[in-house]
Scaffold this active site. Structure first.
Site, PDB file in Angstrom:
ATOM      1  CE  LYS A  38      54.077 -25.905  -7.308  1.00 29.89           C
ATOM      2  NZ  LYS A  38      53.281 -24.938  -8.467  1.00 29.89           N
ATOM      3  NE  ARG A 136      50.134 -18.554  -9.194  1.00 31.48           N
ATOM      4  CZ  ARG A 136      50.377 -19.748  -9.305  1.00 31.48           C
ATOM      5  NH1 ARG A 136      49.547 -20.494  -8.536  1.00 31.48           N
ATOM      6  NH2 ARG A 136      51.420 -20.331  -9.893  1.00 31.48           N
ATOM      7  CG  HIS A 165      51.612 -21.433 -14.142  1.00 32.90           C
ATOM      8  ND1 HIS A 165      51.765 -22.771 -14.532  1.00 32.90           N
ATOM      9  CD2 HIS A 165      51.100 -21.677 -12.788  1.00 32.90           C
ATOM     10  CE1 HIS A 165      51.467 -23.662 -13.697  1.00 32.90           C
ATOM     11  NE2 HIS A 165      50.977 -22.926 -12.648  1.00 32.90           N
ATOM     12  NE  ARG A 220      56.266 -24.181 -15.642  1.00 33.30           N
ATOM     13  CZ  ARG A 220      55.624 -23.337 -16.396  1.00 33.30           C
ATOM     14  NH1 ARG A 220      56.210 -22.868 -17.388  1.00 33.30           N
ATOM     15  NH2 ARG A 220      54.360 -22.889 -16.262  1.00 33.30           N
ATOM     16  CE1 TYR A 261      38.837 -37.308  24.036  1.00 32.04           C
ATOM     17  CE2 TYR A 261      39.918 -37.121  22.037  1.00 32.04           C
ATOM     18  CZ  TYR A 261      39.926 -37.155  23.109  1.00 32.04           C
ATOM     19  OH  TYR A 261      41.261 -37.172  23.846  1.00 32.04           O
ATOM     20  CB  CYS A 308      41.823 -38.828  18.603  1.00 33.06           C
ATOM     21  SG  CYS A 308      40.345 -39.724  19.216  1.00 33.06           S
ATOM     22  CG  ASP A 310      47.882 -38.127  19.816  1.00 33.28           C
ATOM     23  OD1 ASP A 310      48.611 -37.359  19.039  1.00 33.28           O
ATOM     24  OD2 ASP A 310      47.346 -38.046  20.808  1.00 33.28           O
TER      25      ASP A 310
HETATM   26  C1  PLP Z   1      52.907 -25.759  -9.672  1.00 36.79           C
HETATM   27  C2  PLP Z   1      53.638 -25.228 -10.973  1.00 36.79           C
HETATM   28  C3  PLP Z   1      53.789 -26.315 -12.081  1.00 36.79           C
HETATM   29  C4  PLP Z   1      53.258 -27.578 -12.040  1.00 36.79           C
HETATM   30  O1  PLP Z   1      51.800 -27.775 -12.091  1.00 36.79           O
HETATM   31  P1  PLP Z   1      51.123 -29.082 -12.024  1.00 36.79           P
HETATM   32  O2  PLP Z   1      49.751 -28.719 -12.118  1.00 36.79           O
HETATM   33  O3  PLP Z   1      51.411 -29.868 -10.633  1.00 36.79           O
HETATM   34  O4  PLP Z   1      51.525 -30.050 -13.176  1.00 36.79           O
HETATM   35  C5  PLP Z   1      54.150 -25.761 -13.069  1.00 36.79           C
HETATM   36  N1  PLP Z   1      54.554 -24.349 -13.356  1.00 36.79           N
HETATM   37  C6  PLP Z   1      54.372 -23.352 -12.257  1.00 36.79           C
HETATM   38  C7  PLP Z   1      54.843 -22.097 -12.601  1.00 36.79           C
HETATM   39  C8  PLP Z   1      53.877 -24.105 -11.103  1.00 36.79           C
HETATM   40  O5  PLP Z   1      53.765 -23.003 -10.066  1.00 36.79           O
END
Ligand code: PLP
Length: 373
Positions: A38, A136, A165, A220, A261, A308, A310
């Site tokens: 992502k 969430r 998660h 994941r 600056y 700055c 740039d």
């Molecule tokens: C971002 C995310 C992950 C990966 O998390 P990390 O901490 O980068 O390993 C896994 N599962 C879900 C649902 C996420 O949103």
């Protein structure tokens, strides 16, 4: 640099990505690996990184939005893809047609996915998400029995997985981890009782590296595959991104003269400055003015005066004065002593995730090394 060279570039080492993915796979031997790409692969480029991850053994790629997954499919990534964040009005039809697995967190979503499946004439593969405490998306435990019952009955819907998660996996031993794991077990049992036979996935990078008991069927990892370790283990992860530029000008500065600056920095003695064409438009946070070093000529040298839009200015002293064209590393793997994304994050009060993810800028070229021949 030649006229067509960019002022600054990020160099992404796909060999490092492959190394990290192999390492993560070895740490979770009983599980499949879904590499999370992502946010344009945390700023590293979803398509090249996704390909490298698959080469190294990832059998799944995970994205937040469906569009990100569709883009991977369109780029020719033919393996399992999973996307999880629903938004109102999202049309699931292209996702189902492109064989993308979909995260489902509510009855309403399930209904829309089933309707989309009917329109395509294909089965939708869904992963039911239980909110075990991150608060969430994900289905609250109170609504879970109803969701699994409905999913078991829904036509055109194949329930592939139950997933969740973790909120605090990077804080080893945090009580919430076990509490979430317990709710996760209960949610799985309820799904089984409803007649489903799903796989399970829960572990992000931190849990992949520290909680083998939570690997289940699939892990994941995100950040760790980019070589940034969210937990204090000594795993040999290799940061994949280097942010570099080069010296475009050197000039003497006399004691008492000031720089950039606001004249916030004044030379105490005669010195030499090196000008680097990278600024906050290129991802160098202005709040690092006077607080950062760059790697130049085999050592760290301080950035002086305000950063700055740039340009930034480095005090290089009067010995081993760099030359125009010399490489300047703003952050890298840290292996030679150069600053790292973590060092920036610590100074800025954030996490390295945010540093690398915000490095995709129109003016900063992204270049890949370590591609498999
Ligand atoms: C971002 C995310 C992950 C990966 O998390 P990390 O901490 O980068 O390993 C896994 N599962 C879900 C649902 C996420 O949103």
């Amino acid at each position: 640099m030649t006229a067509s060279s960019p002022h600054a570039e990020t160099v992404v080492d796909l060999g490092a990505v492959r190394h990290n993915v192999s390492l993560l796979a070895a740490r979770a031997p009983g599980a499949a690996v879904m590499c999370v790409v992502k946010g344009d692969a945390y700023g590293h480029g979803a398509v090249p990184v996704g390909r490298a991850a698959v080469e190294a053994g990832a059998t799944w790629l995970g994205t937040c939005s469906l569009q990100e997954a569709l883009d991977l499919r369109a780029a020719g990534l033919s393996g399992r893809l999973f996307s999880w964040l629903d938004v109102p009005e999202l049309d699931f039809v292209p996702g189902i047609e492109a064989d993308i697995d979909l995260g489902v967190s509510s009855l309403g979503e399930l209904t829309r996915v089933a309707a989309a499946a009917e329109r395509t004439g294909k089965h939708a593969r869904v992963h039911l998400k239980i909110d075990t405490g991150l608060a969430r998306n994900g289905c609250p435990p109170s609504a879970w029995p109803e969701l699994v019952e409905a999913a078991a009955k829904a036509r055109g819907v194949e329930v592939v997985a139950v997933w969740s998660h973790l909120a605090c996996a990077d804080e080893l031993g945090h009580a919430s981890i076990d509490a979430q794991a317990k709710l996760f077990d209960e949610a799985y049992d309820a799904a089984r009782a409803a007649g489903l036979d799903p796989i399970r996935h829960l572990a992000n990078s931190a849990a992949t590296l520290t909680r083998p008991d939570l690997h289940f069927d699939l892990v994941r990892p995100g950040i760790a595959m980019y070589g940034l370790n969210p937990v204090p283990t000594d795993d040999d992860l290799r940061p994949a991104m280097t942010f570099r530029s080069s010296v475009v000008l050197t000039k003497p500065l006399a004691a008492g003269e000031s720089v950039s600056y606001g004249h916030t920095w004044t030379a105490q003695e005669d010195t030499t400055l090196a000008l680097v064409p990278a600024g906050y438009a290129d991802g160098v946070p202005r709040t690092l003015s006077g607080r950062m070093d760059v790697w130049l000529g085999g050592r760290r040298r301080p950035v002086v005066g305000r950063i700055c839009m740039d340009q930034l200015v480095v005090n290089v002293g009067n010995e081993d004065v760099p030359r125009v064209g010399d490489e300047v590393v703003l952050f890298g793997s840290g292996r030679s002593g150069e600053p790292t994304a973590r060092e920036w994050a610590d100074k800025l009060g954030t996490i390295d995730y945010e540093i690398v993810t915000s490095m995709y800028r129109p003016r900063v070229r992204r270049r890949y090394v370590g591609e498999r021949a």
